[in-house]
Design an enzyme around this catalytic site. Structure first.
Site, short mmCIF file in Angstrom:
data_model
loop_
_atom_site.label_atom_id
_atom_site.label_comp_id
_atom_site.label_asym_id
_atom_site.label_seq_id
_atom_site.Cartn_x
_atom_site.Cartn_y
_atom_site.Cartn_z
N ASP A 55 0.97 -1.01 0.26
CA ASP A 55 0.02 0.09 -0.03
C ASP A 55 0.89 1.27 0.07
O ASP A 55 1.68 1.58 1.12
CB ASP A 55 -0.99 0.09 1.07
CG ASP A 55 -1.83 1.20 1.24
OD1 ASP A 55 -1.50 2.24 0.84
OD2 ASP A 55 -2.89 1.16 1.76
N HIS A 56 1.10 1.75 -0.99
CA HIS A 56 2.29 2.89 -1.06
C HIS A 56 1.93 3.91 -0.19
O HIS A 56 2.90 4.61 -0.03
CB HIS A 56 2.34 3.41 -2.63
CG HIS A 56 1.44 4.34 -2.99
ND1 HIS A 56 0.14 4.03 -3.41
CD2 HIS A 56 1.49 5.83 -3.44
CE1 HIS A 56 -0.51 5.34 -3.74
NE2 HIS A 56 0.39 6.28 -3.62
N HIS A 73 -5.72 2.84 1.22
CA HIS A 73 -5.16 3.96 1.69
C HIS A 73 -5.92 4.70 2.99
O HIS A 73 -5.30 5.07 4.10
CB HIS A 73 -4.90 4.92 0.47
CG HIS A 73 -4.35 4.50 -0.62
ND1 HIS A 73 -3.31 3.53 -0.55
CD2 HIS A 73 -4.61 4.83 -1.82
CE1 HIS A 73 -2.79 3.20 -1.77
NE2 HIS A 73 -3.63 4.06 -2.66
C1 BG6 Z 1 -3.21 4.84 -6.19
C2 BG6 Z 1 -4.71 4.61 -6.80
O1 BG6 Z 1 -3.34 3.73 -5.08
O2 BG6 Z 1 -3.20 5.86 -5.42
C3 BG6 Z 1 -4.91 6.06 -7.91
O3 BG6 Z 1 -4.86 3.60 -7.58
C4 BG6 Z 1 -4.62 7.41 -7.04
O4 BG6 Z 1 -6.37 6.26 -8.26
C5 BG6 Z 1 -3.28 7.04 -6.25
O5 BG6 Z 1 -4.41 8.42 -8.05
C6 BG6 Z 1 -2.95 8.36 -5.48
O6 BG6 Z 1 -1.77 8.21 -4.73
P1 BG6 Z 1 -0.86 9.62 -4.37
O7 BG6 Z 1 0.48 9.18 -3.97
O8 BG6 Z 1 -0.65 10.32 -5.90
O9 BG6 Z 1 -1.70 10.17 -3.26
#
Ligand code: BG6
Length: 492
Positions: free
Chosen positions: A183-184, A246
């Site tokens: 989960d980045h 997230h």
């Molecule tokens: C991803 C989603 O996990 O997170 C995307 O699949 C989204 O739809 C993105 O745009 C948002 O990540 P960040 O790091 O730009 O907030």
């Protein structure tokens, strides 16, 4: 087998989906930066596996272009050339057992002895099982000599049942401690800092509970629409794309109890505990506790079904049934094509029980965790307005990462996650039970939305802060979204 990570062996990172976007935009720029910082294992190589018929040289050129466009840091040709010499490519099909035998032979030849292997699935979850089966059948998951780990990109399933099935499928060939579910958001510095704010200080934690906190708001707003990901996005929508992972992870970090240690198992035990205490929204409560909406013009985006009812915005109210949080609402919201890119958590404290001041101008205290952009933390409190008898004014105490640590202090989240997986630290990855508990919370909402179309799909103007229904959700509780108020404080 629990092999030490620093066993001195050569480490091979095998990327499935190597010709895709994620590899070019995130994985290789992150691995290259780790290499430049001398954090990759001393002996390592990367083998890309994908559908495109690249040679090693073409693969390197393709990734070089990606790094030039996406790295966000300066590097020299010499650095790239040294790194690129460790990149290899093999074309193949994920469903073809014979291609996995070719991969096994290719790796044996490149490694020329015992080696660690990290398999990274930069692909949709539908192909995880077949890849893992093929790896298993070709003997590539046996830890006979070096460790074997598998990193799985999100989304992990599309609902509880599919996540349970997927867990069963991967557990057939792997132990849980070999699996790293990404989960980045957990790789973001500011997200990790939630626990440091709470537990590396003594000033916040004593008031971090239902006695002092009125409610919590978690917003992850994006200005982008679905862009070129419409094909994927239209089949999932905002709840599966952003909330199950997230937003619930953010809620978990805000709400969990301190863990006994910083180890992956202690931390993740606490996270599962708090997720299990979230009160599930029952089907009959979905219409009053959730909002779903789609931005105007979504249905005419390329790749979107013209009759699509996929939500691109959602808001919800959750409660956590434990001693710390009973009765404190957590309002969560996320959407595409909103007014600003803004991920933040607002902790709204309660008003003083009684005011001794004749002028009733005070506002409740607010703590804002700015996750992105302008990463930092702000505390709003009341001060006596000078030259008045008893008027108060809200003032803001601010911490900005860029000021305190320098503009380049925040690395790309994939850097940290890749490094942790290489080092065998699973703290920032989601465990099987954690993923399933999160899906269990989303399932009744998804089912009510999709089977009964309840509540009805609202719509909102691109560039706005979402539909009126999103405001009503809080207004019914006598509250409002506070992000604009918090930003106004910043502009002063
Ligand atoms: C991803 C989603 O996990 O997170 C995307 O699949 C989204 O739809 C993105 O745009 C948002 O990540 P960040 O790091 O730009 O907030």
């Amino acid at each position: 087998m629990n092999n030490p990570s620093n066993n001195g062996l050569l480490t091979t990172i095998i990327i499935f989906g190597a010709s895709g976007d994620l590899t070019q935009r995130k994985l290789i720029p992150s691995l290259f930066n780790l290499f430049r910082k001398r954090r990759t294992p001393k002996k390592f190589q990367i083998v890309g596996f994908g559908g495109t018929a690249f040679t090693d040289e073409q693969f390197r050129e393709h990734l070089h272009k990606g790094v030039q466009e996406n790295a966000g840091y300066a590097f020299t040709d010499e650095e790239w050339n040294v790194f690129a010499a460790n990149l290899y490519y093999l074309a193949g099909k994920y469903t073809e057992a014979s291609d996995f035998q070719k991969l096994a032979d290719h790796l044996t030849q490149l490694e020329n002895g015992d080696a660690n292997r990290m398999f990274y699935m930069a692909l949709p979850p539908t192909v995880f099982p077949v890849i893992i089966d093929n790896l298993d059948a070709s003997g590539q998951l046996h830890e006979n000599g070096g460790w074997r780990r598998v990193v799985l990109e999100k989304p992990f399933g599309t609902d509880l049942a599919s996540a349970v099935t997927l867990n069963q499928q991967v557990h057939k060939a792997l132990n849980e401690n070999q699996i790293y579910r990404i989960d980045h958001y957990l790789g973001k510095e500011t997200v990790q800092n939630i626990l440091f704010t709470r537990f590396a200080n003594t000033i916040f934690e004593p008031i971090w509970n239902r006695t002092y906190i009125d409610h919590v708001q978690i917003t992850v707003a994006e200005t982008v629409g679905v862009g070129h990901r419409a094909g994927f996005y239209d089949s999932v929508g905002v709840l599966r794309d952003m909330f199950q992972n997230h937003l619930l992870q953010l809620l978990t970090l805000v709400a969990m109890e301190p863990s006994a240690s910083f180890s992956a198992s202690d931390l993740r035990n606490e996270k599962v505990k708090v997720l299990s205490a979230v009160q599930p929204i029952k089907p009959e409560q979905v219409s009053t506790n959730t909002v779903r909406a789609q931005y105007k013009g979504y249905r005419s985006e390329a790749g979107v079904d013209p009759n699509s009812v996929t939500p691109t915005y959602a808001a919800m109210r959750l409660y956590i049934n434990n001693w710390r949080w009973k009765g404190v609402p957590f309002y969560l919201r996320s959407g595409k094509n909103l007014a600003e890119k803004q991920s933040q958590i607002i902790i709204q404290f309660k008003e003083p029980p009684l005011s001794m001041f004749p002028m009733q101008t005070t506002k409740p205290n607010m703590l804002v965790l700015y996750l992105q952009p302008d990463e930092g933390l702000h505390v709003r409190f009341e001060a006596k307005a000078p030259d008045s008898v008893a008027e108060t004014r809200s003032v803001d105490m601010e911490f900005h990462y860029a000021e305190a640590f320098g503009k380049t202090a925040i690395p790309e989240s994939y850097e940290r996650l890749l490094l942790d997986a290489l080092q065998g630290d699973a703290s920032l990855f989601t465990r099987a039970d954690e993923v399933e508990t999160a899906w269990a919370l989303m399932d009744p909402i998804l089912q009510t939305w999709e089977a009964h179309q309840t509540p009805s799909l609202a719509s909102y103007k691109p560039g706005s802060w979402g539909p009126p229904e999103g405001y009503d959700l809080l207004a019914r509780d006598g509250r409002r979204w506070l992000n604009e108020e918090a930003s106004m404080m910043l502009e002063k």
